[in-house]
Design a protein around this motif. Structure first.
Motif, short mmCIF file in Angstrom:
data_model
loop_
_atom_site.label_atom_id
_atom_site.label_comp_id
_atom_site.label_asym_id
_atom_site.label_seq_id
_atom_site.Cartn_x
_atom_site.Cartn_y
_atom_site.Cartn_z
N ASN A 227 -6.21 -0.33 -1.39
CA ASN A 227 -5.78 0.69 -2.35
C ASN A 227 -4.39 1.16 -1.95
OD1 ASN A 227 -7.72 1.78 -0.12
ND2 ASN A 227 -6.24 3.41 -0.51
N SER B 53 -10.74 4.27 -1.85
CA SER B 53 -10.92 2.84 -1.52
C SER B 53 -11.62 2.11 -2.65
CB SER B 53 -11.76 2.69 -0.25
OG SER B 53 -11.10 3.24 0.86
N SER C 155 -8.06 -0.93 3.68
CA SER C 155 -8.66 -0.92 2.36
C SER C 155 -7.57 -1.25 1.32
CB SER C 155 -9.30 0.43 2.09
OG SER C 155 -8.38 1.47 2.37
N HIS D 256 -7.20 12.88 2.08
CA HIS D 256 -7.16 11.45 1.90
C HIS D 256 -8.08 11.21 0.72
CE1 HIS D 256 -5.69 7.87 3.93
NE2 HIS D 256 -6.83 7.26 3.71
N LYS E 38 0.81 -1.23 0.00
CA LYS E 38 0.00 0.00 0.00
C LYS E 38 0.83 1.27 0.00
CE LYS E 38 -3.47 0.81 2.61
NZ LYS E 38 -4.75 1.16 2.02
MG MG Z 1 -8.17 3.18 3.72
#
Ligand code: MG
Ligand code: TXA
Length: 322
Positions: A142, A148, A140, A228, A53
């Motif tokens: 991503n 996400s 998540s 985010h 990630k």
């Molecule tokens: Mg997340």
């Protein structure tokens, strides 16, 4: 390139469990968003999640359990925590609870905190945890800072050759991440609005949930940075008109001035259903982002129910980047 396996194939769970035993992360569908799962007790497996990630290691992971029994082996449940788990598990609620001293969850997953975020997800994720027999740490699926994923295709696009396996269970029904509530004895603090509306949780707990103001004494979810869920295009929220070249995210049947000028239009829910809007949110944001020539205009979304989580994600997506 990651291998995509259909969850309806009877071999899929066995293959996924083998990968998890080897310490490899596996992307799995949950009712909220796709998660990148690995053995929560294995430091090498958890490291592999952070690496795939590109996630900062001070940001703890939610440990996914199959039921309250598995959760109780790892955290202290106050009566109110138990009430919440009974009301919403399996489902889109994460409880942040005091970690038990002898819990097997590795400190890399909890980022060394004295608490742990626990959630029992629905569907194939639950089957997978049951078959594996241990909690699965899963953020998540991503790359850090991106939207996400709510389909297996999104996961494969975003994580490409960084992971080996994606379990495809179709689009996620809820579409926004879980509601996160920190439980301190009888006091509850909202760390992230999500799939369970705050009011619904308050009714089940029979306690008022404190809003997290992030103040000096406030508990925070380390991952809830303001910027985010970053699309490339700039978002303009509560838009009542469309400017030339903007992609448009509508909600409800109401016409928006200048709609004809939009480079792309998607309606999160033509009937004004907030749950439908939540389930469409991330995939529509991705499509709007691809098709925007001059930013994305987003129509106002009511703050009721899951609308609070939708507005939270939109505000983050619109926040200035550092
Ligand atoms: Mg997340
Ligand atoms: O719906 C969901 O919650 C999805 C699916 C995969 O379950 N997971 C998810 O994980 O959204 P992630 O890592 O993207 O977000 C988890 C958030 C982060 O902001 C993290 O900082 C916070 O939960 N968190 C985890 N453990 C915590 C703890 N012990 N104390 C405070 N915050 C915590």
């Amino acid at each position: 390139m990651a291998r995509i396996l259909q969850v309806r194939d009877p071999e899929t769970i066995r293959i996924a469990v083998e990968a998890l035993r080897r310490g490899a992360p596996v992307a799995m569908p949950t009712e909220t968003v796709y998660g990148l799962a690995a053995d929560a007790t294995n430091p090498a497996a958890i490291t592999a999640i952070y690496e795939a990630k590109g996630r900062p290691r001070f940001n703890p992971l939610i440990a996914h359990v199959c039921d309250i029994e598995m959760a109780k082996a790892h955290a202290e449940f106050s009566p109110i925590a138990e009430r919440l788990a009974e009301a919403f598990w399996p489902g889109p609620l994460t409880l942040v609870l005091p970690l038990k001293a002898d819990a097997g969850i590795h400190e890399l997953a909890t980022a060394g905190l004295a608490t742990v975020g626990l959630r029992a997800p629905q569907g194939v994720a639950r089957t997978l945890i049951g078959a594996f027999g241990r909690p699965l740490a899963a953020p998540s699926a991503n790359r850090s800072g991106r939207i996400s994923p709510t389909t297996a295709g999104h996961v494969a696009e975003d994580l490409e050759d960084r992971i080996d396996l994606v379990l495809d269970g179709g689009p996620c029904a809820v579409g926004v991440e879980s509601t996160i509530i920190a439980v301190d004895g009888e006091s509850l603090t909202l760390l992230r609005p999500g799939g369970v509306p705050v009011k619904t949780a308050e009714e089940a707990a029979d306690v008022k949930i404190r809003r997290n103001d992030g103040g000096a004494t406030g508990i925070i979810a380390p991952g809830m940075m303001r910027s985010h869920y970053a699309p490339e295009a700039k978002l303009r929220l509560d838009a009542v008109d469309v400017r030339p070249g903007e992609a448009l995210l509508k909600f409800g049947a109401k016409a928006i001035a200048g709609e004809g000028q939009a480079s792309w239009t998607g309606n999160l829910s033509a009937s004004g259903d907030l749950r439908e809007a939540a389930s469409n949110l991330f995939s529509f944001l991705k499509q709007a982002d691809c098709n925007a020539k001059a930013g994305i205009a987003v129509a106002p979304i009511p703050m009721e129910g899951i609308g609070e989580a939708i507005n939270d994600r939109l505000n983050r997506a619109a926040a200035p980047r550092d």
